[in-house]
Design a protein around this motif. Sequence first.
Motif, mmCIF file in Angstrom:
data_model
loop_
_atom_site.group_PDB
_atom_site.id
_atom_site.type_symbol
_atom_site.label_atom_id
_atom_site.label_comp_id
_atom_site.label_asym_id
_atom_site.label_seq_id
_atom_site.Cartn_x
_atom_site.Cartn_y
_atom_site.Cartn_z
ATOM 1 N N UNK A 417 -4.617 5.072 -11.822
ATOM 2 C CA UNK A 417 -4.324 4.023 -10.828
ATOM 3 C C UNK A 417 -3.013 3.315 -11.169
ATOM 4 N N UNK A 418 -2.825 3.018 -12.447
ATOM 5 C CA UNK A 418 -1.591 2.355 -12.870
ATOM 6 C C UNK A 418 -0.374 3.255 -12.642
ATOM 7 N N UNK A 419 -0.548 4.565 -12.824
ATOM 8 C CA UNK A 419 0.553 5.492 -12.605
ATOM 9 C C UNK A 419 0.941 5.557 -11.125
ATOM 10 N N UNK A 420 -0.058 5.558 -10.251
ATOM 11 C CA UNK A 420 0.239 5.540 -8.811
ATOM 12 C C UNK A 420 1.009 4.273 -8.449
ATOM 13 N N UNK A 421 0.561 3.155 -9.027
ATOM 14 C CA UNK A 421 1.260 1.889 -8.779
ATOM 15 C C UNK A 421 2.684 1.935 -9.307
ATOM 16 N N UNK A 422 2.904 2.653 -10.416
ATOM 17 C CA UNK A 422 4.242 2.769 -10.988
ATOM 18 C C UNK A 422 5.167 3.543 -10.050
ATOM 19 N N UNK A 423 4.638 4.604 -9.436
ATOM 20 C CA UNK A 423 5.433 5.358 -8.452
ATOM 21 C C UNK A 423 5.809 4.457 -7.282
ATOM 22 N N UNK A 424 4.818 3.711 -6.774
ATOM 23 C CA UNK A 424 5.098 2.776 -5.675
ATOM 24 C C UNK A 424 6.085 1.706 -6.104
ATOM 25 N N UNK A 425 6.033 1.330 -7.362
ATOM 26 C CA UNK A 425 6.959 0.326 -7.884
ATOM 27 C C UNK A 425 8.410 0.801 -7.768
ATOM 28 N N UNK A 426 8.673 2.042 -8.166
ATOM 29 C CA UNK A 426 10.025 2.589 -8.070
ATOM 30 C C UNK A 426 10.458 2.671 -6.615
#
Length: 553
Positions: A417-426
């Motif tokens: 979940x945190x990794x998906x959020x990281x992609x959205x962050x970029x």
Amino acid sequence: MLHIDLWKRVLIWLTCAVGLWLALPNAFYPRVETHNDAEAAIAKGQTGPELSAAAATWPDWLPSGLVNLGLDLRGGAHLLAEVQVGDVYEARMEAMWPGLRDALRPERAAIGTIRKQPSAPDEIRIRIGNPDGMARALEVVRGLARPIQTLTGVGSTDIEVRPEGDQIVVTLSEAEKLASDDRTVRQALEIVRRRIDEVGTREPTIQRQGADRILIQVPGIGSASELKDIIGTTAQLTFNPVVARGSDPDAQPGVGEKIVPALDEEGLYYTLESAPVVTGEELVDAQPSFDQNGRPAVNFRFNTTGARKFGDYTAENIGAPFAIVLDDEVISAPVIQSHIPGGSGIITGNFTIEESTNLAVLLRAGALPAGLDFLEERTIGPELGQDSIDAGKVATMVAFAAVLVFMFLSYGLFGIFANIALVLNIVLIFGLLSLIGATLTLPGIAGIVLTVGMAVDANVLVFERIREELKTARGPSRAIELGYEKALSAIFDANITTFITAVILFAMGSGPVRGFAITLGLGILTSVFTAIFVTRLMIVMWFERRRPKTIEV
């Protein structure tokens, strides 16, 4: 209990969708850039099948905002120019001589003959035939002194007058030299900016450095010599009769007329006679001043030829407006109040002191006021810029991959979940950069790489807190809720201090430092948003669907 209102869920996903929408053009950079350049050319009146084809490379219904690439990424030209402010002193002295001569002529009975003597470039020496009349001559010349306008009001006078034997020596005062130096650099800066803007380059850097230097960086231009040629072109300044004014840019002008937009009033267009009354080549000077009521205004003066033409025109057109046109844009359209002989006039209006100063700068922007000495010239090839981009991509992907693996191994499903959020962050970072038209530099890429490493900090705080709450055996739902509640203050404290640092770097720094500060600051905002809202929403949606009795973090 875990619960997020429906409207909040919609707002969170809508924000992510908008960020993706804004960032999308950057995935097709060459196509969108070609489209934007073609659209800009068409907007300037250029036509042709090539432009139409280029404009069609990207659909109009899609966003076309791009993250501008800085000089170190795109390649281009770098110049550091020193303005030869001393050149202006001689021109000021030469322009002052006719006024001094005309003022002294009526006093010949007392002062005798008037002869201009050889003198230094920054002074005028006048020999009078009767030294006994020196006191009267000094009084007349000192009466021509004008107060110096500053942002704080009126300071000392612009000239100093002293006797030397049978000669009167007129020089610029130190205060006027300082003011003249500042005006000269500002004028040169304005002219350089207008010349480069005409080329249509994306996000040039044109800024003052120190007292008399100008830094010029233009991405995407071929060479430093090409940039110097662009700077050397002359602005077109004209004074044209006004036929009409309106809001329709497509109105058909009459024979010998043209339609020109207003510079500072969007949607206003002037119909002008194509033949100018006088041109900028005949303008000697324009200075900020005050009118008879003490309000800011602008004084201007023509040479002998321009003065005669301007005087004849104003005598025949009292009450009619005339337009001051700079590069096919009307910067002012005052009404002629009376006959203006002598080639000098005043432009009045609802100006502030700063606005009158800026208008004077624009009026003088027909040519560079002084020579430019290029102290530093560099041409950065696009290959070097592409190497920087490629290296930045590799660094970002390595950091990105390392963080993804670490989060998955450390926190399992929650790490995903945190990794998906990281992609959205970029994605959100690039969406915001595109929205504000920011320029991405190599230090900016470093800021993004740093953001990738920092972005999961908030999630780590939350997940570690959830682990602690699970040990109290309160159940997974309560543990997740308390984990977010108790970690919130630590997340805000840690990111606010970093954000303040980014703001200070942006405010106090320049060039590469500001590029780093922009990506760091935006990265902090998007990181907090994705950690607190996006990751939490994904966890809540997963928990509502699965309803697990136990969880592992």
